[in-house]
Scaffold this motif. Structure first.
Motif, short mmCIF file in Angstrom:
data_model
loop_
_atom_site.label_atom_id
_atom_site.label_comp_id
_atom_site.label_asym_id
_atom_site.label_seq_id
_atom_site.Cartn_x
_atom_site.Cartn_y
_atom_site.Cartn_z
N GLN A 9 -29.08 -66.35 -69.12
CA GLN A 9 -29.65 -65.04 -69.18
C GLN A 9 -29.62 -64.45 -70.73
N GLY A 12 -27.73 -59.11 -70.60
CA GLY A 12 -27.39 -58.50 -69.58
C GLY A 12 -26.01 -58.88 -69.24
N LEU A 14 -24.68 -61.18 -67.48
CA LEU A 14 -24.11 -62.63 -67.32
C LEU A 14 -24.11 -63.50 -68.71
N LEU A 50 -33.51 -66.57 -71.20
CA LEU A 50 -34.44 -65.92 -70.15
C LEU A 50 -33.79 -64.70 -69.52
N ARG A 51 -34.88 -64.18 -68.87
CA ARG A 51 -34.51 -63.18 -67.73
C ARG A 51 -33.95 -63.73 -66.74
N ASP A 52 -33.22 -63.15 -66.03
CA ASP A 52 -32.13 -64.13 -65.01
C ASP A 52 -33.16 -64.09 -63.86
N ASN A 72 -27.31 -64.16 -56.00
CA ASN A 72 -28.16 -63.22 -55.17
C ASN A 72 -29.56 -63.61 -55.70
N VAL A 73 -29.48 -63.98 -56.98
CA VAL A 73 -31.10 -64.12 -57.64
C VAL A 73 -31.54 -65.54 -56.94
N GLY A 90 -19.25 -62.93 -62.90
CA GLY A 90 -20.39 -62.04 -62.62
C GLY A 90 -20.33 -61.82 -60.88
N LYS A 91 -18.98 -61.51 -60.67
CA LYS A 91 -18.87 -61.35 -58.96
C LYS A 91 -19.26 -59.98 -58.67
N TYR A 119 -33.82 -56.18 -53.50
CA TYR A 119 -33.42 -57.53 -52.71
C TYR A 119 -34.03 -57.44 -51.50
N LEU A 158 -26.57 -54.29 -55.71
CA LEU A 158 -25.29 -54.98 -55.95
C LEU A 158 -24.32 -53.97 -56.51
N VAL A 159 -23.07 -54.27 -55.95
CA VAL A 159 -21.79 -53.23 -56.21
C VAL A 159 -20.78 -54.32 -56.90
N SER A 160 -20.20 -53.90 -57.88
CA SER A 160 -19.07 -54.44 -58.39
C SER A 160 -17.74 -53.53 -58.18
N SER A 179 -21.53 -62.46 -54.13
CA SER A 179 -22.18 -63.22 -55.31
C SER A 179 -21.38 -63.60 -56.39
P1 ATP Z 1 -32.52 -59.44 -66.42
O1 ATP Z 1 -33.01 -58.61 -67.81
O2 ATP Z 1 -32.17 -60.79 -67.13
O3 ATP Z 1 -33.53 -59.45 -65.53
P2 ATP Z 1 -30.92 -57.80 -64.84
O4 ATP Z 1 -31.23 -56.31 -65.35
O5 ATP Z 1 -31.81 -58.19 -63.67
O6 ATP Z 1 -31.49 -58.67 -66.00
P3 ATP Z 1 -28.20 -57.59 -64.62
O7 ATP Z 1 -27.83 -56.33 -64.41
O8 ATP Z 1 -27.86 -58.08 -66.20
O9 ATP Z 1 -29.73 -58.32 -64.41
O10 ATP Z 1 -27.05 -58.56 -63.86
C1 ATP Z 1 -27.25 -59.71 -63.81
C2 ATP Z 1 -26.56 -60.39 -62.63
O11 ATP Z 1 -25.12 -59.74 -62.65
C3 ATP Z 1 -26.81 -59.94 -61.33
O12 ATP Z 1 -27.95 -60.66 -60.67
C4 ATP Z 1 -25.45 -60.30 -60.63
O13 ATP Z 1 -25.55 -61.39 -60.28
C5 ATP Z 1 -24.45 -59.97 -61.67
N1 ATP Z 1 -23.58 -58.57 -61.30
C6 ATP Z 1 -22.28 -58.62 -61.38
N2 ATP Z 1 -22.13 -57.31 -61.10
C7 ATP Z 1 -23.09 -56.57 -61.09
C8 ATP Z 1 -23.31 -55.17 -60.82
N3 ATP Z 1 -22.39 -54.26 -60.67
N4 ATP Z 1 -24.62 -54.80 -60.67
C9 ATP Z 1 -25.49 -55.55 -60.81
N5 ATP Z 1 -25.41 -57.12 -61.23
C10 ATP Z 1 -24.24 -57.45 -61.12
#
Ligand code: ATP
Ligand code: MG
Length: 283
Positions: A9, A12, A14, A50-52, A72-73, A90-91, A119, A158-160, A179
């Motif tokens: 990524q 963001g 990860l 890259l973007r995830d 999840n992605v 990234g849990k 999703y 998504l929730v952490s 995830s």
């Molecule tokens: P990008 O710009 O690369 O598309 P994004 O905004 O889609 O980034 P992020 O928010 O950076 O993605 O999250 C990347 C990954 O981190 C998620 O897909 C997920 O696997 C993980 N993750 C862990 N905790 C969380 C959370 N609380 N919320 C969202 N994603 C989380």
């Protein structure tokens, strides 16, 4: 010699942990925020930033050989790739959440209700599996504000820690999937020698993270009790000290047993306990 490409990524949640993991594997590269590609100077590897969302498809299509991305992605993009290694960071969980004062009280209560999510693929499978028909509203972000705006009755996001749900007056209602970040490769790529070497480096870093190197002093007469508390990778090393009747014990113990063991070791007469991080464990 061929050069592998690994997609991570760009920025963001990860990014930092992915870079840290690769650096801990002894790979030397510049982490330029502005460039898309960074060569590794001491391994035939290039890093693509890259973007995830794009990572699973890039790996499936062979533009990258490997990728680090949230499960999840991968599930959402429905690509065919091999899971090579779970990475332990990234849990998070994908959960359905409802407003605190919602009258929905069971899964069946979601029938006919609108659920906002980014999703839709994973949510659809979950609902079909539970024989529930809801109106899935796919939106591209800020899912948590949609019930407050009257756009949906529930969300799937998504929730952490749960902090975002709480601050938006929502409560978790059902777990859809758990995830974490995983290393993926093209199907069959696990047999490639270079990829094998990289996986082994990653595994040695992950193993080391879960364990600590412990050195302690103990009276010789208590040695049996102390050793009983220390199941090392192999058996612990015992070295005599200059002071008569004392020994130093060196061993490796799992982090999860750590605090438990330390207090028991003290009770068994151990002193001067030194705990050190381990960089790599190569089996
Ligand atoms: P990008 O710009 O690369 O598309 P994004 O905004 O889609 O980034 P992020 O928010 O950076 O993605 O999250 C990347 C990954 O981190 C998620 O897909 C997920 O696997 C993980 N993750 C862990 N905790 C969380 C959370 N609380 N919320 C969202 N994603 C989380
Ligand atoms: Mg994304």
């Amino acid at each position: 010699m061929k050069t592998l490409k690994i997609a991570i990524q760009k920025s963001g949640r990860l990014n930092e942990k992915s870079v840290e993991l690769l650096k801990n594997c002894g790979l030397n590269f510049e982490n330029y925020k502005s460039s898309l590609i960074s060569p590794v100077s001491n391994f035939p590897l290039e890093i693509l930033f890259l973007r995830d969302d794009d990572i699973p498809e890039y790996v499936q299509d062979g533009i990258a050989d490997l990728g680090i991305v949230g499960e999840n992605v991968i599930q959402e993009t429905e690509v065919k790739v091999s899971y090579l290694q779970r990475l332990g960071f990234g849990k998070c969980s994908l959960k359905i959440a409802i407003p605190n004062h919602s009258d929905i009280s069971s899964l069946a209560g979601l029938n006919g209700k609108a659920i906002a999510t980014t999703y839709p693929v994973i949510l659809k499978k979950y609902l079909v599996g539970h024989k529930i028909e809801s109106d899935i509203r796919t939106i591209s972000g800020s899912v948590e504000i949609s019930p407050g705006l009257g756009l949906s009755d529930a969300i799937c996001d998504l929730v952490s820690t749960g902090g975002t749900l709480k601050s938006n007056g929502l409560k978790a209602f059902a777990d859809v999937m758990n995830s974490e970040a995983v290393l993926i490769g093209r199907e069959g790529s696990e047999n490639d020698d270079l990829i094998q070497e990289l996986i082994q480096r990653i595994q040695s870093v992950l193993r080391a993270k879960e364990t600590k190197y412990v050195v302690l002093n103990a009276p010789k007469e208590n040695l049996k009790d102390v050793l009983a508390l220390l199941p090392g990778v192999k058996s612990p090393s015992v070295v005599p000290l200059a002071e008569d009747g004392w020994v130093a014990v060196h061993t490796v113990i799992p982090e999860r047993d750590f605090w438990d063991r330390i207090s028991q070791l003290k009770q068994a007469g151990a002193q001067g306990i030194v705990v050190m991080p381990i960089e790599k464990i190569i089996l």
